[in-house]
Scaffold this motif. Structure first.
Motif, PDB file in Angstrom:
ATOM      1  N   GLY A  54       0.813  -1.215   0.000  1.00 38.24           N
ATOM      2  CA  GLY A  54       0.000   0.000   0.000  1.00 38.24           C
ATOM      3  C   GLY A  54       0.843   1.259   0.000  1.00 38.24           C
ATOM      4  O   GLY A  54       0.549   2.219  -0.715  1.00 38.24           O
ATOM      5  N   ARG A  55       1.923   1.260   0.780  1.00 34.93           N
ATOM      6  CA  ARG A  55       2.792   2.444   0.843  1.00 34.93           C
ATOM      7  C   ARG A  55       3.499   2.664  -0.487  1.00 34.93           C
ATOM      8  O   ARG A  55       3.615   3.798  -0.966  1.00 34.93           O
ATOM      9  N   LEU A  56       3.992   1.586  -1.111  1.00 39.41           N
ATOM     10  CA  LEU A  56       4.654   1.719  -2.407  1.00 39.41           C
ATOM     11  C   LEU A  56       3.699   2.251  -3.466  1.00 39.41           C
ATOM     12  O   LEU A  56       4.070   3.090  -4.296  1.00 39.41           O
ATOM     13  N   ALA A  57       2.481   1.791  -3.449  1.00 37.71           N
ATOM     14  CA  ALA A  57       1.500   2.270  -4.427  1.00 37.71           C
ATOM     15  C   ALA A  57       1.198   3.749  -4.215  1.00 37.71           C
ATOM     16  O   ALA A  57       1.050   4.512  -5.181  1.00 37.71           O
ATOM     17  N   ALA A  58       1.130   4.176  -2.950  1.00 38.28           N
ATOM     18  CA  ALA A  58       0.863   5.588  -2.667  1.00 38.28           C
ATOM     19  C   ALA A  58       2.017   6.465  -3.142  1.00 38.28           C
ATOM     20  O   ALA A  58       1.806   7.537  -3.722  1.00 38.28           O
ATOM     21  N   LEU A  59       3.267   6.022  -2.910  1.00 37.09           N
ATOM     22  CA  LEU A  59       4.424   6.791  -3.367  1.00 37.09           C
ATOM     23  C   LEU A  59       4.462   6.880  -4.886  1.00 37.09           C
ATOM     24  O   LEU A  59       4.776   7.931  -5.457  1.00 37.09           O
ATOM     25  N   ARG A  60       4.143   5.774  -5.558  1.00 33.89           N
ATOM     26  CA  ARG A  60       4.138   5.784  -7.020  1.00 33.89           C
ATOM     27  C   ARG A  60       3.069   6.732  -7.550  1.00 33.89           C
ATOM     28  O   ARG A  60       3.301   7.489  -8.502  1.00 33.89           O
TER      29      ARG A  60
END
Length: 204
Positions: A54-60
């Motif tokens: 979830g965090r990686l998707a938000a950063l992307r």
């Protein structure tokens, strides 16, 4: 035949041999082994943590949003500059006509008050264009530069130092935002030869 000597023991039986003492590891060795195992446990790599999807998707998504905003801003600036350049280019002929009017008024010795009024209008228009970032290109007396000058005639000259130099300006050139908006239309000096019948003629 050899006779083995007979040995008699008091009490009637031979003494029994004592069992060998059991060797035990020294306590210092046990401590060293324990410390070595602890050290190896500390040096062993920890298992990698599972990524936070979830965090990686938000950063992307955030990076994509920032890139989109930057692209839209660049496109908006480019469109504004193009619109301003188009407007400025349409105003240049008006400035040219005012220059022609001033020259004609000088030649015909027109009313000085009217001539002064035309000059004021020209100055105001030139100030507006300068505020938009328009710069006039210096041409007269400069070495001909095909990047900013357009040669429309060759003018015979007797001075070798004026060969290849702009000696006549038909229409001024302008830059806008550091880019060429219009090349200056000029006459370029060409060293006259003895075969030139009319040294003052303009060659096209």
């Amino acid at each position: 035949m050899a006779i083995e000597p007979h040995v008699s023991w008091a009490g009637g039986s031979a003494p029994q041999a004592e069992p060998a003492a059991r060797s035990e590891p020294p306590r210092d060795a046990e401590g060293a082994a324990a410390r070595a195992e602890a050290t190896l446990g500390e040096l062993a790599p920890e298992p990698p943590a599972e990524p936070d999807i979830g965090r990686l998707a938000a950063l992307r998504a955030l990076r994509n949003l920032e890139a989109t905003e930057a692209r839209l801003e660049r496109n908006a600036r480019r469109e504004i500059e193009e619109a301003r350049g188009k407007l400025v280019k349409e105003l240049l002929p008006v400035l040219d006509n005012l220059d022609r009017t001033i020259r004609a008024a000088h030649a015909s010795r027109s009313d000085p008050a009217m001539l002064e009024g035309v000059r004021l209008v020209r100055q105001q228009l030139e100030g507006v264009l300068r505020g938009f970032g328009v710069e006039r290109i210096d041409a007269l007396g400069r070495r001909f530069d095909p990047n900013v000058h357009e040669a429309i005639s060759m003018v015979p000259v007797a001075d070798p130092q004026r060969h290849g130099v702009v000696v006549h300006e038909v229409e001024p050139g302008y830059r806008f935002g550091g880019r060429l908006l219009r090349a200056a239309r000029v006459g370029v000096g060409k060293l006259a030869t003895p075969y030139d019948v009319r040294p003052a003629a303009v060659w096209r």
